[in-house]
Scaffold this active site. Structure first.
Site, short mmCIF file in Angstrom:
data_model
loop_
_atom_site.label_atom_id
_atom_site.label_comp_id
_atom_site.label_asym_id
_atom_site.label_seq_id
_atom_site.Cartn_x
_atom_site.Cartn_y
_atom_site.Cartn_z
N HIS A 47 -10.81 -4.07 10.19
CA HIS A 47 -11.58 -3.81 8.97
C HIS A 47 -12.79 -2.91 9.23
O HIS A 47 -13.67 -2.80 8.38
CB HIS A 47 -12.05 -5.12 8.34
N GLU B 270 0.80 -1.23 0.00
CA GLU B 270 0.00 0.00 0.00
C GLU B 270 0.83 1.28 0.00
O GLU B 270 0.56 2.21 -0.75
CB GLU B 270 -0.95 0.01 1.21
#
Lengths: 327, 342
Positions: free
Chosen positions: A129, A60
């Site tokens: 998440h 990322e």
């Protein structure tokens, strides 16, 4: 008019902008062959090829920095964060380079890029998440932060974000992808910097965004039955905040309740309250109230998870309490 | 003291460089050296502030690589970026003015020593945190490939040279970007300036494999070790890597064995490096070595080299005057450049 699911509205926005401007490209994890974890980029790989819909390795920070470099040199990247929580891994590139580089370079470079993807508390996805990173990023100079909440504004806002010459963090909500709405057949763009008056009213101003807009509107049904008339504003732009719209509403209702899904400490609401004190203190008839998520990692257990975020009944009660003060 | 690595031998035939090219390299190295010496002077005289990292000793790397690029190629640097900026063509006066925090600086006084930028010269920036420039450089290289292969622009063959140090070669962004560059055959040179020390951390204490160039092999990428004190050697390696990148054959990792003649920054007391080590490397001064090379191969006369030095001294003096006399940014512009519309 065609009934469109929110994830398809986003897909249409990307498709239209890629067709309109060949410097626009998508990159991220599983955006290409797989079509995106929530199918926002479905079939675009076949249409535009592997460079314009670029499947990246799971890296990322590096692919975010790569997008910064591509944006500095004239392309318009759209990063899909498979889950916006993963942006923590790219925090350095987002803050130092996407956010601050234009300023530190004395205007040498502009960085037209969008970082979009699902955030928010889903259904028992666990703490990592279920993050609401909009609050973490709001202190970074140079970033625009937007949260969509309906298929209509999702499409129009994403198109505006792609056309914007600044880095835009574009938050979708994992539980809103399957919302349906009739969308216009003609092309439209929704401005990034304008809050949306969801319901006009006179008793109290409710400021909210993303999925909490829908919790608020559920609460409004109950409030209407009790003869109350709240004004509901979807902030849309979390940075910069649209104080024209917010201010006009406060001057009408003199009462504010903030409903947010981010955590209370250091949240979006905290910033709004401070700014309202700066700008509209004399207009207020009551202290601003904020309903936020609990300051805890989102628990897996369904009941505890429900207790973590704000529920419609709490919103209803807060509005009733505030109006009952009759100050 | 750790055993020194044996420097790779490089025999440059004299025909490889014309007298004009030789002087371009020499002038660039002198510019870098004199500029940095002036920075040290200004810092110690209290006229320059912040963290200032000087490049003395490493000039052969900047000149050898960047002077082998075209003006439309890209350069990406680190916090030790003054000399890369100069080699990339940013005028000395605008770099000096930046260090003085002036409006005429290449970053309008907003960046400072570690944040030099020039879009005009395709200088992607000085990046102050370790490794963060590598992904940005990768993005510029991706952009070249995108224009060529997705947009059909056959002229989009620009190459990106990305500089960083030995300490960065232990950072994840280094490995992640080597992977992506090789995977997508991007036109990029990863130039490691291995000066043996990450502030006070000796390279051998920080890495399980000190020979950084070998780390290219696992990505199927050429990894080259070169004497970073020899501008002709660096230039030869760079030219080959640039040609490969331009031809669409992908990236190269170049490890330049070099040394900084000063501490990590001007704030570093530099107490850990041994006198013997410093002397050994000072004896390999890349500028003295290249002077000898130019004279020995009849590429330049000593008088010509002195003329270059005198001219560059004037450039530095002019840059200093320019920086000192330039205005500071206006307080009214405090918020300028936050957004693209500013």
């Amino acid at each position: 008019m065609a009934e469109t699911l929110l994830f398809n509205a986003l897909r249409e926005a990307i498709d239209e902008e890629m067709g309109r401007d060949d410097t626009v490209f998508v990159l991220g994890e599983d955006v290409g062959v797989y079509g995106g974890s929530y199918k926002v980029t479905k079939d675009l790989y076949n249409k535009y090829g592997e460079l314009r819909v670029l499947d990246t390795p799971i890296a990322e920070n590096s692919f975010t920095g790569m997008a910064v470099g591509a944006a500095m040199t004239g392309l318009r990247p759209i990063i899909e964060g498979m889950n916006m929580g993963f942006l923590l891994l790219a925090f350095n590139q987002i803050a130092n380079n996407a956010g601050m580089l234009r300023y530190t370079s004395g205007g040498n470079y502009k960085i037209p890029m969008v970082i979009r993807g699902p955030g928010g508390v889903g259904r028992q996805l666990g703490a990592e998440h279920s993050q609401r990173l909009e609050a973490y990023f709001q202190a970074v100079p140079g970033l625009k932060i937007v949260a969509c909440s309906t298929p209509y504004n999702a499409k129009g806002l994403l198109k505006a974000a792609i056309r914007d010459d600044n880095p835009v963090l574009f938050f979708e909500h994992v539980l809103l992808y399957n919302l349906k709405e009739d969308l216009p057949n003609h092309e439209y763009v929704v401005p990034l910097d304008k809050a949306e008056i969801v319901r006009s009213g006179k008793d109290v101003t409710i400021l909210t965004y993303s999925r909490m807009r829908h919790h608020v509107m559920q609460a409004v049904k109950g409030l209407e039955k009790k003869g109350l008339d709240p004004e509901v504003i979807d902030l849309i732009s979390l940075k910069p905040l649209d104080f024209d719209t917010i201010g006009q509403s406060i001057k009408k209702t003199h009462r504010v309740i903030i409903v947010e899904e981010c955590m209370k400490t250091g949240g979006i609401g905290a910033e709004i309250i401070a700014s309202i004190n700066d700008r509209y203190f004399d207009e207020l008839d009551a202290p601003v109230v904020r309903l936020s998520s609990q300051d805890i990692p989102t628990p897996y257990n369904g009941k505890l998870e429900t207790l973590t975020i704000v529920q419609p009944k709490q919103i209803e009660a807060a509005v009733e309490n505030m109006v009952a003060l009759k100050v | 003291m750790v055993q020194e690595r044996t420097l790779p031998q490089f025999q440059a035939p004299p025909a490889q460089i014309s007298p004009e090219q030789g002087l371009v390299l020499y002038e660039d190295m002198i510019l870098g050296r004199f500029f940095e010496d002036k920075c040290a002077e200004m810092y110690y005289r209290g006229k320059m502030f912040g963290f200032v990292h000087l490049y003395n000793g490493q000039e052969a790397v900047s000149s050898g690589v960047i002077k082998s690029l075209r003006p439309d190629d890209y350069v990406c640097s680190t916090y030790r970026d003054h000399v890369h900026a100069l080699s990339a063509g940013v005028p000395a006066k605008n770099v000096m003015a930046e260090l003085f925090g002036k409006e005429t600086g290449c970053s309008k006084g907003r960046g400072g020593s570690m944040h030099l930028f020039s879009s005009e010269h395709n200088l992607l920036g000085g990046f102050a945190f370790i490794g963060e420039g590598i992904p940005v450089a990768l993005g510029a290289a991706f952009q070249s490939r995108y224009r060529r292969d997705a947009l059909g622009d056959a002229g989009a063959d620009q190459v990106t040279a990305c500089f960083f140090g030995d300490g960065t070669s232990n950072n994840g962004q280094f490995f992640e970007c080597l992977n992506m560059a090789a995977l997508w055959k991007l036109p990029i040179l990863f130039v490691v300036e291995n000066n043996k020390w990450a502030i006070g951390m000796a390279h051998e204490r920080a890495t399980s494999q000190p020979e950084i160039y070998k780390k290219a092999s696992v990505f199927g990428m050429p990894g080259i070790e070169v004497d970073g004190m020899d501008v002709m050697a660096v230039r030869a390696v760079a030219q080959e890597a640039i040609a490969r990148a331009r031809a669409g054959e992908g990236p190269t990792l170049i490890e330049c064995l070099t040394y900084r003649f000063r501490g990590h920054s001007l704030a570093d007391p530099d107490e850990l490096r041994s006198k013997a080590e410093k002397e050994a490397w000072l004896a390999r001064d890349p500028i003295k070595r290249f002077e000898a090379y130019l004279v020995e191969h009849n590429l330049a006369e000593k008088g010509t080299l002195k003329e270059v030095r005198d001219r560059i001294q004037t450039t530095i003096d002019d840059a200093l005057t320019f920086a000192e006399e330039s205005p500071e940014p206006s307080p009214d512009d405090l918020y300028k450049y936050i957004f693209a519309e500013d």
